[in-house]
Design an enzyme around this catalytic site. Sequence first.
Site, mmCIF file in Angstrom:
data_model
loop_
_atom_site.group_PDB
_atom_site.id
_atom_site.type_symbol
_atom_site.label_atom_id
_atom_site.label_comp_id
_atom_site.label_asym_id
_atom_site.label_seq_id
_atom_site.Cartn_x
_atom_site.Cartn_y
_atom_site.Cartn_z
ATOM 1 N N SER A 9 0.839 -1.194 0.000
ATOM 2 C CA SER A 9 0.000 0.000 0.000
ATOM 3 C C SER A 9 0.875 1.247 0.000
ATOM 4 O O SER A 9 1.637 1.481 0.941
ATOM 5 C CB SER A 9 -0.907 0.010 1.231
ATOM 6 O OG SER A 9 -1.485 1.290 1.371
ATOM 7 N N HIS A 34 -1.377 -1.441 -4.188
ATOM 8 C CA HIS A 34 -2.622 -1.077 -3.495
ATOM 9 C C HIS A 34 -2.668 0.448 -3.313
ATOM 10 O O HIS A 34 -1.764 1.043 -2.732
ATOM 11 C CB HIS A 34 -2.669 -1.789 -2.146
ATOM 12 C CG HIS A 34 -3.975 -1.679 -1.433
ATOM 13 N ND1 HIS A 34 -5.065 -2.474 -1.732
ATOM 14 C CD2 HIS A 34 -4.373 -0.868 -0.430
ATOM 15 C CE1 HIS A 34 -6.082 -2.161 -0.935
ATOM 16 N NE2 HIS A 34 -5.685 -1.188 -0.128
ATOM 17 N N ASP A 36 -4.980 3.554 -1.846
ATOM 18 C CA ASP A 36 -6.087 3.883 -0.938
ATOM 19 C C ASP A 36 -6.610 5.287 -1.200
ATOM 20 O O ASP A 36 -5.932 6.267 -0.911
ATOM 21 C CB ASP A 36 -5.593 3.795 0.510
ATOM 22 C CG ASP A 36 -5.339 2.365 0.943
ATOM 23 O OD1 ASP A 36 -6.255 1.544 0.813
ATOM 24 O OD2 ASP A 36 -4.218 2.084 1.406
ATOM 25 N N MET A 38 -9.211 8.103 -0.195
ATOM 26 C CA MET A 38 -10.067 8.477 0.947
ATOM 27 C C MET A 38 -10.622 9.877 0.744
ATOM 28 O O MET A 38 -9.901 10.774 0.299
ATOM 29 C CB MET A 38 -9.250 8.460 2.236
ATOM 30 C CG MET A 38 -8.550 7.143 2.500
ATOM 31 S SD MET A 38 -7.555 7.264 3.983
ATOM 32 C CE MET A 38 -6.777 5.661 3.993
ATOM 33 N N HIS A 67 -8.545 0.877 -3.848
ATOM 34 C CA HIS A 67 -9.485 0.682 -2.746
ATOM 35 C C HIS A 67 -10.149 2.021 -2.453
ATOM 36 O O HIS A 67 -9.514 2.927 -1.922
ATOM 37 C CB HIS A 67 -8.683 0.157 -1.539
ATOM 38 C CG HIS A 67 -9.464 0.027 -0.272
ATOM 39 N ND1 HIS A 67 -8.864 -0.102 0.961
ATOM 40 C CD2 HIS A 67 -10.801 0.007 -0.022
ATOM 41 C CE1 HIS A 67 -9.782 -0.202 1.897
ATOM 42 N NE2 HIS A 67 -10.971 -0.123 1.333
ATOM 43 N N MET A 69 -12.341 4.391 -0.471
ATOM 44 C CA MET A 69 -12.988 4.664 0.814
ATOM 45 C C MET A 69 -13.690 6.006 0.668
ATOM 46 O O MET A 69 -13.309 7.007 1.263
ATOM 47 C CB MET A 69 -11.938 4.678 1.937
ATOM 48 C CG MET A 69 -11.501 3.275 2.334
ATOM 49 S SD MET A 69 -9.881 3.279 3.134
ATOM 50 C CE MET A 69 -8.841 3.201 1.705
ATOM 51 N N MET A 138 -11.468 -5.797 5.611
ATOM 52 C CA MET A 138 -10.722 -4.827 6.428
ATOM 53 C C MET A 138 -10.383 -5.443 7.781
ATOM 54 O O MET A 138 -11.266 -5.883 8.516
ATOM 55 C CB MET A 138 -11.530 -3.550 6.647
ATOM 56 C CG MET A 138 -11.767 -2.707 5.398
ATOM 57 S SD MET A 138 -10.296 -2.331 4.438
ATOM 58 C CE MET A 138 -9.279 -1.492 5.647
ATOM 59 N N ASP A 176 -6.661 -6.452 4.512
ATOM 60 C CA ASP A 176 -6.159 -5.085 4.454
ATOM 61 C C ASP A 176 -6.128 -4.438 5.835
ATOM 62 O O ASP A 176 -7.162 -4.129 6.415
ATOM 63 C CB ASP A 176 -7.046 -4.272 3.498
ATOM 64 C CG ASP A 176 -6.479 -2.884 3.222
ATOM 65 O OD1 ASP A 176 -5.351 -2.606 3.664
ATOM 66 O OD2 ASP A 176 -7.168 -2.097 2.546
HETATM 67 C C1 DX5 Z 1 -6.441 1.525 5.670
HETATM 68 C C2 DX5 Z 1 -6.021 1.193 4.265
HETATM 69 C C3 DX5 Z 1 -4.923 0.212 4.187
HETATM 70 C C4 DX5 Z 1 -3.614 0.698 4.766
HETATM 71 C C5 DX5 Z 1 -2.828 -0.484 5.244
HETATM 72 O O1 DX5 Z 1 -7.542 2.353 5.624
HETATM 73 O O2 DX5 Z 1 -7.110 0.672 3.546
HETATM 74 O O3 DX5 Z 1 -4.717 -0.231 2.857
HETATM 75 O O4 DX5 Z 1 -2.840 1.420 3.844
HETATM 76 O O5 DX5 Z 1 -1.727 -0.036 5.944
HETATM 77 P P1 DX5 Z 1 -1.012 -0.929 7.052
HETATM 78 O O6 DX5 Z 1 -0.519 -2.153 6.353
HETATM 79 O O7 DX5 Z 1 0.082 -0.043 7.531
HETATM 80 O O8 DX5 Z 1 -2.041 -1.246 8.095
HETATM 81 ZN ZN ZN Z 2 -6.686 -0.326 1.552
#
Ligand code: DX5
Ligand code: ZN
Length: 224
Positions: A9, A34, A36, A38, A67, A69, A138, A176
């Site tokens: 990620s 990956h 993320d 948000m 991903h 969010m 998650m 994740d």
């Molecule tokens: C959290 C994200 C994850 C995050 C994981 O909201 O969806 O993908 O980047 O990071 P680690 O591996 O540090 O928990």
């Molecule tokens: Zn994620």
Amino acid sequence: MKNTLIAPSILSSDFGKVYESIEIINKSDADWIHCDVMDGRFVPNISFGFPILSAVKRAAKKPLDVHLMILEPENYLADFKKAGADILSVHIEASPHLHRTVSAIRALGMSPGVAINPHTSIDLLYEIIADIDLVCLMSVNPGFGGQKFIENTYSKIDRLKNLIISRNSKAKIEIDGGVDFNNSAKLVNAGADVLVAGNTVFGAANPGEAITKLKFSTAYTTTT
Ligand code: DX5
Ligand code: ZN
């Protein structure tokens, strides 16, 4: 031995050196990248959007596992395709018309995934599981990297595995949040197909080595 997919990620990477991080992933044993996204509404954090994603895509030699969010993800599906998403996951909690959204993702030529929060029951995937390629389970509350792994995830993997088999689905199980060297082998043994890792990869002195260690974690550890 099962081929566990690793999806580093980039949320935990230094965005001032984003091309270097992508190069590390390109040259590593990682399978996906990956990303993320948000929005500060579905989750209490804002990460990045289309310009960063497009820049990552230009440098990436591996598929982008995006991903979302965000609220109302259905409004931006074509934009995420354009920005370079190969796999696109939306949250079940943010998608009242999930079947329509999943079908639209596939029609745009991406692989549809559904992400599910720690408190959300696996049972809610019953009607959609045969239509998706990935469940992003998650194992932390979404919004931030570097959080502590939630132990209840193991029993969710078990229930999800049974659901996938009983519904004849080809969906992969992606874990994740909080994945590290202490739990990776146990997760793979429990049925995880894809491990996302932010902190464990980009917090390591040698991220490439960390990726290899995660990829072959069942060979490194004997945890059951
Ligand atoms: C959290 C994200 C994850 C995050 C994981 O909201 O969806 O993908 O980047 O990071 P680690 O591996 O540090 O928990
Ligand atoms: Zn994620």
